[in-house]
Design a protein around this motif. Sequence first.
Motif, short mmCIF file in Angstrom:
data_model
loop_
_atom_site.label_atom_id
_atom_site.label_comp_id
_atom_site.label_asym_id
_atom_site.label_seq_id
_atom_site.Cartn_x
_atom_site.Cartn_y
_atom_site.Cartn_z
N CYS A 57 30.20 -2.30 25.02
CA CYS A 57 28.97 -3.10 24.65
C CYS A 57 29.23 -4.50 24.23
N SER A 58 28.29 -5.28 24.57
CA SER A 58 28.22 -6.87 24.12
C SER A 58 27.22 -6.76 22.81
N ASP A 59 27.12 -7.91 22.35
CA ASP A 59 26.50 -8.36 20.84
C ASP A 59 27.03 -9.65 20.53
N SER A 60 26.11 -10.39 20.62
CA SER A 60 26.10 -11.88 20.13
C SER A 60 24.96 -12.49 19.70
N ILE A 67 20.29 -7.56 32.32
CA ILE A 67 20.86 -6.84 33.42
C ILE A 67 21.32 -7.77 34.65
N ALA A 68 20.69 -8.71 34.94
CA ALA A 68 21.18 -9.59 35.83
C ALA A 68 22.58 -10.19 35.72
N ALA A 69 23.04 -9.97 34.58
CA ALA A 69 24.56 -10.50 33.93
C ALA A 69 25.06 -9.34 34.28
N GLY A 70 25.01 -8.21 34.63
CA GLY A 70 25.95 -7.18 34.89
C GLY A 70 25.74 -6.09 34.04
N HIS A 71 25.08 -6.20 32.94
CA HIS A 71 24.94 -4.87 32.08
C HIS A 71 24.22 -3.78 32.87
N ALA A 72 24.58 -2.61 32.17
CA ALA A 72 23.81 -1.36 32.99
C ALA A 72 22.63 -0.97 31.87
N THR A 73 22.52 -1.51 30.71
CA THR A 73 21.39 -1.32 29.84
C THR A 73 21.21 -2.45 28.72
N ASP A 79 19.55 -12.53 18.92
CA ASP A 79 20.66 -11.46 18.63
C ASP A 79 20.46 -10.20 19.92
N ILE A 80 21.49 -10.42 20.75
CA ILE A 80 21.21 -9.63 22.07
C ILE A 80 22.50 -8.89 22.30
N GLY A 81 22.21 -8.10 23.13
CA GLY A 81 23.41 -7.10 23.67
C GLY A 81 22.80 -5.96 24.49
N GLY A 82 23.86 -5.43 25.23
CA GLY A 82 23.67 -4.45 26.09
C GLY A 82 25.10 -3.70 26.40
N ALA A 83 25.11 -2.51 27.24
CA ALA A 83 26.24 -1.83 27.46
C ALA A 83 26.69 -2.17 28.98
N MET A 84 27.86 -2.43 29.34
CA MET A 84 28.12 -2.66 30.76
C MET A 84 28.44 -1.34 31.63
N THR A 117 27.33 0.06 20.04
CA THR A 117 27.27 -1.11 19.25
C THR A 117 27.83 -1.17 17.81
N HIS A 118 27.42 -0.16 17.07
CA HIS A 118 27.95 0.23 16.07
C HIS A 118 29.14 1.21 15.67
N GLU A 119 29.97 0.88 15.40
CA GLU A 119 31.08 2.12 15.33
C GLU A 119 31.91 1.60 14.15
N GLU A 120 33.00 2.52 14.04
CA GLU A 120 34.28 2.03 12.96
C GLU A 120 34.90 0.90 13.71
N PRO A 121 35.56 0.15 13.03
CA PRO A 121 35.59 -0.18 11.38
C PRO A 121 34.41 -1.00 10.98
N TYR A 122 33.93 -0.74 9.84
CA TYR A 122 32.72 -1.49 9.19
C TYR A 122 33.65 -2.63 8.37
N ILE A 123 33.01 -3.67 8.44
CA ILE A 123 33.53 -5.00 7.71
C ILE A 123 32.71 -5.11 6.39
N VAL A 124 33.05 -4.44 5.38
CA VAL A 124 31.91 -4.27 4.70
C VAL A 124 32.91 -3.94 3.03
N THR A 125 32.06 -4.67 2.04
CA THR A 125 32.92 -4.36 0.71
C THR A 125 33.16 -2.84 0.55
N GLY A 126 34.38 -2.39 0.18
CA GLY A 126 34.90 -1.15 -0.30
C GLY A 126 35.60 -0.63 0.99
#
Lengths: 372, 372
Positions: free
Chosen positions: A240-243, A191-197, A230-235, A312-321
Amino acid sequence: MGLVTSEDLFPVSRLAAVQEATARSGLDALLLTPGPDLRYVTGYDAMPMERLTCLAVPASGEPFLMVPRLELPAAEHSPASRLGVEFVPWEETDDPYAQVGIRLGAVRKVGLADRMWAMQSLRLRDAMPGAEQTLAGGVLRELRMRKSPAEVAALREAGAAIDTVHAQVPNFLKAGRTEREVGKDIAEAIIAAGHATVDFTIVGSGPNGASPHHELSDRIIQPGEPVVVDIGGAMPSGYCSDSTRVYCIGEPPADYAAYYAVLQAAQQAACAHVRPGVTCESIDAAAREVIADAGYGDYFIHRTGHGIGLETHEEPYIVTGNTELMEPGFAFSVEPGIYLPGMHGARIEDIVVCGEAEGERVNLSARDIVII
Amino acid sequence: MGLVTSEDLFPVSRLAAVQEATARSGLDALLLTPGPDLRYVTGYDAMPMERLTCLAVPASGEPFLMVPRLELPAAEHSPASRLGVEFVPWEETDDPYAQVGIRLGAVRKVGLADRMWAMQSLRLRDAMPGAEQTLAGGVLRELRMRKSPAEVAALREAGAAIDTVHAQVPNFLKAGRTEREVGKDIAEAIIAAGHATVDFTIVGSGPNGASPHHELSDRIIQPGEPVVVDIGGAMPSGYCSDSTRVYCIGEPPADYAAYYAVLQAAQQAACAHVRPGVTCESIDAAAREVIADAGYGDYFIHRTGHGIGLETHEEPYIVTGNTELMEPGFAFSVEPGIYLPGMHGARIEDIVVCGEAEGERVNLSARDIVII
């Protein structure tokens, strides 16, 4: 809103593009309740709730926003007010589902926001019994997957914010503390880094690192243990962030350092493979091959990544197939992992945006094990 | 987890009670994806996601949990592991929807988690074309509305946490700051007070206070302005806080103080009306009558309250038309408001639990205007 303006992120022209795509897809209307689909189309960050807020986008004719009367001022102050669509307020004792059905008239096929709650989709089904329900995602994915320059800027801003949180993790992570205590400090820093959630705070110490989606427990972190964070939030922008980075309380075990080096090479190989025209699955394969060649193939138990943007999870998925071809503006995680059940695990994750010639990582912190 | 243990909050016996209620209701099965319904039944705090996690509770026969393989360790470490239900892991390239359908066999009517995403409900519909979909809420509401002593303790804990945040608001709220700046400080304080998530931070200054669901804007707070602060989050237990207080930067305008006194009397009247056997709508009426008698009826534009527990908004709703009778363990907000469009507004909100003889407020901070 930070560096990127709402006007740039959610251009007024988008609604017409969505309406055209709806018509092309053979749907009669999209029905978008609060969530990422509605926000993408309008910029309106409405809270998902039991009271129906719903943007109806007919393939032809005028879109309208059904909105609870007490949400009307919020909707009027939101970016949705720029779109020139009619706002239809409903009172606490009205039936807004019936009103949507009556206004749309005879429709045969409607696309629902992918995250619409059953509470609402089933009521819309009952109010519009002649309309077959399908997903709006089928229409919106083509647009949402291709990030605009403003969206890429918003992802960079989110990436920089979560990088500053990772930079603080060594201050929080100490032997003798519990994962939950560390996670609470990380949540405050997000939150302190500026994320809203705060969307997730995974602190997987020792054997918990072998569970990719372990979150927080009361386990006490021990000296010499690797810890997957593994952390993330929405600005405030919605993006979203995710790292993921790996930390170790002192020097890691020798076997750990060995497979971590493999993982680092795999993550690098996948990132280096990103360019327009390659398939999504080939990026997964680029990471998987390095890990399999080193004999750890059975321990990489998930896909390499997921798209990211307003979700945080949406298309495209980096997956076999997934044979979808990369295009400039595709944004996704590259996060191979190696997990030794009962022992420990490792994952390295950056968000990567496909550019005109190559991928750009928006997470820039070092990818070595951080020794604390 | 704080004062209340997961074992107390999510007793193992609950699953059998849910299964019996499912059978009684005439449903063949409940299908619960991550969210409050799944958490209530199992204690499992799984993150809603595109990958299907789904607890199937047939009216007769063995329940099972369909779970992505990479979530399996998290599920095994969750309170769901105590229940003795089979965990059915699926691989990244499997079709888990088809598997749910095959395992359940011929079912005619299923109840979906109220917040199940369309992304999943429509795939379950396609995988089980013979099964009519309805809401699990119809079965679960009878259980979820009646809070156990452990749940009431969890709501008290959440109430005490948000009370400490309100106590800090005067440190954040200054003329010359924006609502967004104040909201960010409040969000950090919500986490620091022990919440796991920030669910909403409404800071409605001056005319924005007349929009009940206004959240945060870049409006600069002015001297002499009343500010409505409505905040809440979920504790690690899963149980939610939600409380509204009014602040003023200096002395409030005279007309404001006049209607605030009416509001305070209305909120007190509604809280005092709570006891077993009265209707939900009568609590709404108790507040509404005081406000209408003082001539502000047209400015109280929403229901008096909503149930609260694992969701911020759940049954019972304190609204005209809800003739459900109060019982011990019902927990809900009492939050009348008066809103003068373009000028200012006020709302006072406490969470109240119906006891054996009267209501108990879990929010205890003073309800006067806080002059800063």
